[in-house]
Design a protein around this motif. Structure first.
Motif, PDB file in Angstrom:
ATOM      1  N   LEU A   1     138.499  27.270 -20.162  1.00 34.39           N
ATOM      2  CA  LEU A   1     137.853  27.743 -21.390  1.00 34.39           C
ATOM      3  C   LEU A   1     136.399  27.268 -21.442  1.00 34.39           C
ATOM      4  O   LEU A   1     135.513  28.007 -21.886  1.00 34.39           O
ATOM      5  N   ALA A   2     136.154  26.077 -20.958  1.00 38.32           N
ATOM      6  CA  ALA A   2     134.786  25.546 -20.962  1.00 38.32           C
ATOM      7  C   ALA A   2     133.839  26.419 -20.145  1.00 38.32           C
ATOM      8  O   ALA A   2     132.676  26.602 -20.513  1.00 38.32           O
ATOM      9  N   ASP A   3     134.333  26.976 -19.038  1.00 34.59           N
ATOM     10  CA  ASP A   3     133.492  27.815 -18.184  1.00 34.59           C
ATOM     11  C   ASP A   3     133.296  29.206 -18.774  1.00 34.59           C
ATOM     12  O   ASP A   3     132.243  29.824 -18.589  1.00 34.59           O
TER      13      ASP A   3
ATOM     14  N   ALA B   1     130.623  33.405 -22.517  1.00 30.42           N
ATOM     15  CA  ALA B   1     130.843  34.840 -22.692  1.00 30.42           C
ATOM     16  C   ALA B   1     131.444  35.186 -24.050  1.00 30.42           C
ATOM     17  O   ALA B   1     131.637  36.357 -24.364  1.00 30.42           O
ATOM     18  N   ALA B   2     131.746  34.179 -24.858  1.00 32.30           N
ATOM     19  CA  ALA B   2     132.410  34.396 -26.140  1.00 32.30           C
ATOM     20  C   ALA B   2     131.408  34.791 -27.222  1.00 32.30           C
ATOM     21  O   ALA B   2     130.227  34.435 -27.163  1.00 32.30           O
TER      22      ALA B   2
ATOM     23  N   THR C   1     135.314  27.191 -33.026  1.00 33.36           N
ATOM     24  CA  THR C   1     136.729  27.094 -32.672  1.00 33.36           C
ATOM     25  C   THR C   1     136.886  26.643 -31.219  1.00 33.36           C
ATOM     26  O   THR C   1     137.731  25.784 -30.908  1.00 33.36           O
ATOM     27  N   ILE C   2     136.089  27.206 -30.330  1.00 37.40           N
ATOM     28  CA  ILE C   2     136.171  26.819 -28.914  1.00 37.40           C
ATOM     29  C   ILE C   2     135.826  25.349 -28.741  1.00 37.40           C
ATOM     30  O   ILE C   2     136.482  24.627 -27.975  1.00 37.40           O
ATOM     31  N   ASP C   3     134.820  24.868 -29.462  1.00 36.60           N
ATOM     32  CA  ASP C   3     134.457  23.446 -29.370  1.00 36.60           C
ATOM     33  C   ASP C   3     135.626  22.564 -29.800  1.00 36.60           C
ATOM     34  O   ASP C   3     135.899  21.515 -29.176  1.00 36.60           O
ATOM     35  N   LEU C   4     136.322  22.953 -30.856  1.00 38.14           N
ATOM     36  CA  LEU C   4     137.475  22.178 -31.320  1.00 38.14           C
ATOM     37  C   LEU C   4     138.602  22.195 -30.291  1.00 38.14           C
ATOM     38  O   LEU C   4     139.252  21.178 -30.044  1.00 38.14           O
ATOM     39  N   LEU C   5     138.826  23.349 -29.677  1.00 39.80           N
ATOM     40  CA  LEU C   5     139.875  23.469 -28.661  1.00 39.80           C
ATOM     41  C   LEU C   5     139.558  22.614 -27.439  1.00 39.80           C
ATOM     42  O   LEU C   5     140.452  21.982 -26.860  1.00 39.80           O
ATOM     43  N   LEU C   6     138.302  22.586 -27.045  1.00 39.68           N
ATOM     44  CA  LEU C   6     137.916  21.786 -25.885  1.00 39.68           C
ATOM     45  C   LEU C   6     137.981  20.290 -26.191  1.00 39.68           C
ATOM     46  O   LEU C   6     138.316  19.487 -25.312  1.00 39.68           O
TER      47      LEU C   6
ATOM     48  N   ALA D   1     147.856  24.459 -34.208  1.00 35.82           N
ATOM     49  CA  ALA D   1     148.068  25.185 -35.459  1.00 35.82           C
ATOM     50  C   ALA D   1     146.970  24.886 -36.471  1.00 35.82           C
ATOM     51  O   ALA D   1     146.515  25.785 -37.199  1.00 35.82           O
ATOM     52  N   ALA D   2     146.530  23.642 -36.522  1.00 38.63           N
ATOM     53  CA  ALA D   2     145.472  23.277 -37.459  1.00 38.63           C
ATOM     54  C   ALA D   2     144.171  24.001 -37.122  1.00 38.63           C
ATOM     55  O   ALA D   2     143.447  24.463 -38.017  1.00 38.63           O
ATOM     56  N   ILE D   3     143.873  24.122 -35.832  1.00 37.88           N
ATOM     57  CA  ILE D   3     142.666  24.856 -35.416  1.00 37.88           C
ATOM     58  C   ILE D   3     142.842  26.340 -35.700  1.00 37.88           C
ATOM     59  O   ILE D   3     141.916  27.022 -36.165  1.00 37.88           O
ATOM     60  N   ALA D   4     144.033  26.876 -35.435  1.00 38.81           N
ATOM     61  CA  ALA D   4     144.293  28.301 -35.620  1.00 38.81           C
ATOM     62  C   ALA D   4     144.116  28.726 -37.073  1.00 38.81           C
ATOM     63  O   ALA D   4     143.672  29.852 -37.350  1.00 38.81           O
TER      64      ALA D   4
END
Length: 215
Positions: A91-93, A97-98, A105-110, A159-162
């Motif tokens: 996901l980091a790479d 493209a997002a 959201t991506i930062d939280l997931l990473l 779930a919290a991020i979602a």
């Protein structure tokens, strides 16, 4: 190589192998984006085998972008026709493209799990440069588990991020037996979950899946 190709692996096919596929499926060869797919350097994705697949062949998929009908094309290749393979992108790479409004959201997931991988529209946009992402696109992810301390808490953290995300978070938490949909892993230890493995789907409990994933 066939034994080492996990579901969702990205593979590159040889030119001769792709020509053989086009000869077998002339209806696909008539579509320029499909006929030129391998020549453009684009990958295919490993999928679970279907009843119609030939034994000994590697089952692969090619999801077309929405501008080409968003079709999911299923083909198979011989092992000798696979010239390279890799896990789905991190996901980091793929994050560059997002869409901009996905960034938080991506930062939280990473931060939650840096090893998170992506395999859906964002991955295909990143790998091909083609317009896979739309306003309604999901973010499809794989969260690999090992001896991580967050094994028990990972589903609820996702779930919290979602709940705050501008897109739907879809995907699987993965372990040695395969992947389980992350939403199925929120609940009681005795709850039944479906685990998608390389060759089929098996049923187990939440507790059993998470314990094996962390072992």
């Amino acid at each position: 190589m066939a034994d080492t190709l996990a579901r969702h692996s990205m593979v590159k096919a040889s030119a001769s192998g792709w020509s053989a596929v086009m000869n077998r499926y002339p209806e696909l060869a008539s579509e320029p984006i499909v006929a030129g797919w391998v020549g453009a350097g684009h990958p295919l994705i490993v999928r679970r085998p279907a009843c119609s697949d030939v034994a000994g062949m590697i089952p692969l998929g090619l999801p077309l972008p929405p501008s080409h009908g968003k079709r999911r094309i299923a083909i198979s290749l011989a092992t000798a026709d696979i010239i390279a393979s890799a896990p789905p992108p991190l996901l980091a790479d793929a994050a560059a493209a997002a869409p901009a409004h996905w960034r938080t959201t991506i930062d939280l997931l990473l931060k939650l799990l840096p090893e998170t991988r992506t395999f859906g529209s964002l991955a295909w946009r990143h790998l091909t440069g083609l317009p896979y992402l739309t306003e309604g696109s999901d973010l499809d992810l794989l969260w690999p588990l090992s001896a991580a301390t967050q094994t028990e808490t990972l589903p609820s953290a996702i779930a919290a991020i979602a709940r705050q995300a501008p897109m739907r978070l879809d995907g699987e938490i993965t372990g040695p037996a395969g992947g389980a949909q992350w939403r199925e892993l929120i609940g009681n230890d005795e709850d039944e979950v479906l685990v998608k493995g390389p060759t089929g789907v098996a049923s187990t409990t939440r507790a059993a899946f998470l314990s094996r994933a962390a072992s």
